[in-house]
Design a protein around this motif. Structure first.
Motif, mmCIF file in Angstrom:
data_model
loop_
_atom_site.group_PDB
_atom_site.id
_atom_site.type_symbol
_atom_site.label_atom_id
_atom_site.label_comp_id
_atom_site.label_asym_id
_atom_site.label_seq_id
_atom_site.Cartn_x
_atom_site.Cartn_y
_atom_site.Cartn_z
ATOM 1 N N VAL A 88 8.221 0.647 -14.235
ATOM 2 C CA VAL A 88 9.387 -0.196 -14.032
ATOM 3 C C VAL A 88 9.164 -1.133 -12.855
ATOM 4 O O VAL A 88 8.882 -0.686 -11.741
ATOM 5 N N LEU A 89 9.298 -2.409 -13.115
ATOM 6 C CA LEU A 89 9.226 -3.416 -12.063
ATOM 7 C C LEU A 89 10.635 -3.714 -11.579
ATOM 8 O O LEU A 89 11.491 -4.137 -12.368
ATOM 9 N N LEU A 90 10.890 -3.473 -10.297
ATOM 10 C CA LEU A 90 12.129 -3.941 -9.676
ATOM 11 C C LEU A 90 11.831 -5.331 -9.136
ATOM 12 O O LEU A 90 10.860 -5.527 -8.402
ATOM 13 N N SER A 91 12.649 -6.303 -9.502
ATOM 14 C CA SER A 91 12.432 -7.671 -9.034
ATOM 15 C C SER A 91 13.721 -8.244 -8.480
ATOM 16 O O SER A 91 14.822 -7.858 -8.901
ATOM 17 N N PRO A 93 15.141 -12.107 -6.207
ATOM 18 C CA PRO A 93 14.753 -13.392 -5.610
ATOM 19 C C PRO A 93 14.267 -13.216 -4.168
ATOM 20 O O PRO A 93 14.675 -12.290 -3.462
ATOM 21 N N ALA A 94 13.400 -14.113 -3.749
ATOM 22 C CA ALA A 94 12.800 -14.039 -2.415
ATOM 23 C C ALA A 94 13.846 -13.950 -1.313
ATOM 24 O O ALA A 94 13.687 -13.163 -0.370
ATOM 25 N N GLU A 95 14.922 -14.722 -1.424
ATOM 26 C CA GLU A 95 15.913 -14.709 -0.338
ATOM 27 C C GLU A 95 16.588 -13.344 -0.205
ATOM 28 O O GLU A 95 16.913 -12.908 0.902
ATOM 29 N N ILE A 96 16.786 -12.649 -1.311
ATOM 30 C CA ILE A 96 17.381 -11.300 -1.260
ATOM 31 C C ILE A 96 16.390 -10.327 -0.642
ATOM 32 O O ILE A 96 16.740 -9.517 0.227
ATOM 33 N N MET A 97 15.141 -10.398 -1.073
ATOM 34 C CA MET A 97 14.120 -9.511 -0.514
ATOM 35 C C MET A 97 13.996 -9.694 0.994
ATOM 36 O O MET A 97 13.986 -8.718 1.750
ATOM 37 N N LEU A 98 13.906 -10.938 1.438
ATOM 38 C CA LEU A 98 13.742 -11.204 2.869
ATOM 39 C C LEU A 98 14.960 -10.768 3.665
ATOM 40 O O LEU A 98 14.822 -10.261 4.787
ATOM 41 N N ALA A 99 16.150 -10.934 3.109
ATOM 42 C CA ALA A 99 17.369 -10.485 3.801
ATOM 43 C C ALA A 99 17.375 -8.967 3.941
ATOM 44 O O ALA A 99 17.738 -8.431 5.001
ATOM 45 N N ALA A 140 16.747 -6.142 -9.499
ATOM 46 C CA ALA A 140 17.113 -5.376 -8.313
ATOM 47 C C ALA A 140 18.073 -6.120 -7.394
ATOM 48 O O ALA A 140 18.427 -5.613 -6.337
ATOM 49 N N SER A 141 18.522 -7.304 -7.814
ATOM 50 C CA SER A 141 19.575 -7.958 -7.037
ATOM 51 C C SER A 141 20.935 -7.385 -7.421
ATOM 52 O O SER A 141 21.929 -7.641 -6.745
ATOM 53 N N ALA A 142 20.973 -6.570 -8.468
ATOM 54 C CA ALA A 142 22.198 -5.866 -8.860
ATOM 55 C C ALA A 142 22.518 -4.797 -7.804
ATOM 56 O O ALA A 142 21.631 -4.399 -7.037
ATOM 57 N N ILE A 144 22.793 -1.343 -6.004
ATOM 58 C CA ILE A 144 21.831 -0.246 -6.099
ATOM 59 C C ILE A 144 22.309 0.849 -7.050
ATOM 60 O O ILE A 144 21.489 1.462 -7.742
ATOM 61 N N ASP A 145 23.610 1.105 -7.120
ATOM 62 C CA ASP A 145 24.116 2.102 -8.064
ATOM 63 C C ASP A 145 23.768 1.725 -9.501
ATOM 64 O O ASP A 145 23.456 2.600 -10.318
ATOM 65 N N GLU A 146 23.815 0.449 -9.817
ATOM 66 C CA GLU A 146 23.483 -0.013 -11.160
ATOM 67 C C GLU A 146 21.981 0.120 -11.420
ATOM 68 O O GLU A 146 21.558 0.509 -12.510
ATOM 69 N N VAL A 147 21.163 -0.192 -10.439
ATOM 70 C CA VAL A 147 19.717 -0.054 -10.570
ATOM 71 C C VAL A 147 19.368 1.413 -10.832
ATOM 72 O O VAL A 147 18.597 1.738 -11.740
ATOM 73 N N VAL A 148 19.959 2.306 -10.053
ATOM 74 C CA VAL A 148 19.693 3.738 -10.208
ATOM 75 C C VAL A 148 20.191 4.226 -11.568
ATOM 76 O O VAL A 148 19.510 5.014 -12.233
ATOM 77 N N ARG A 149 21.327 3.756 -12.009
ATOM 78 C CA ARG A 149 21.844 4.139 -13.332
ATOM 79 C C ARG A 149 20.849 3.739 -14.421
ATOM 80 O O ARG A 149 20.558 4.514 -15.335
#
Length: 159
Positions: A88-91, A93-99, A140-142, A144-149
């Protein structure tokens, strides 16, 4: 008994998802520790933080009950893809990752300008390789509860 690799760039939520999955009673291993990974010197003299292959082999071979979630992004992880039911690839946007990297307290990587530049370089060069070899991609910008679900739902299905 599904074995799920959760991979992606820094700041996509691999460690956070792993912690939440463990809190929900799943076996979840974050491989960004000395137990699972180590530094190696490459032929060109550079270093790389890679999986301890025997440790990962043993982990996968000895897991027989319930779902196993393995979180990490290492250059040698592809050697283990056949042993996973899902990659599973969690992806995000760059601005979310950097934040996320700027505000996280459980990992110092990404705080310095040169590390943030490396994150952006890896996003451009490594993420496409991960995307090409993953079986599923989760936004993965969703929350975290949704990602884990979604990860839990995926673990209930095996190819």
């Amino acid at each position: 008994m599904a074995k799920v690799l959760v991979t992606g760039m820094s700041g996509t939520g691999k460690s956070t998802a792993s912690e939440m999955l463990a809190a929900r009673g799943h076996r979840a291993v974050d491989t960004d520790t000395d137990q699972w990974s180590h530094w190696v010197t490459l032929p060109d003299g550079s270093t790389d933080w890679v999986w301890r292959e025997q440790a990962i082999s043993d982990l996968l071979a000895n897991h027989h009950e319930g779902a196993l979630f393995v979180a990490g992004c290492k250059s040698n992880q592809g050697r283990f893809y056949p042993q996973f039911d899902h990659v599973v690839l969690l992806s995000a946007p760059a601005e979310i990752m950097l934040a996320r990297i700027a505000t996280r307290t459980n990992n110092p990587f990404g705080k310095r300008p040169e590390e943030r530049e490396a994150v952006l370089r890896d996003l451009a060069s490594v993420e496409p390789l991960l995307r090409a070899t993953s079986t599923v991609e989760i936004d993965a910008s969703a929350p975290i509860d949704e990602v884990v679900r979604q990860l839990e739902e995926l673990a209930r299905t095996t190819p």
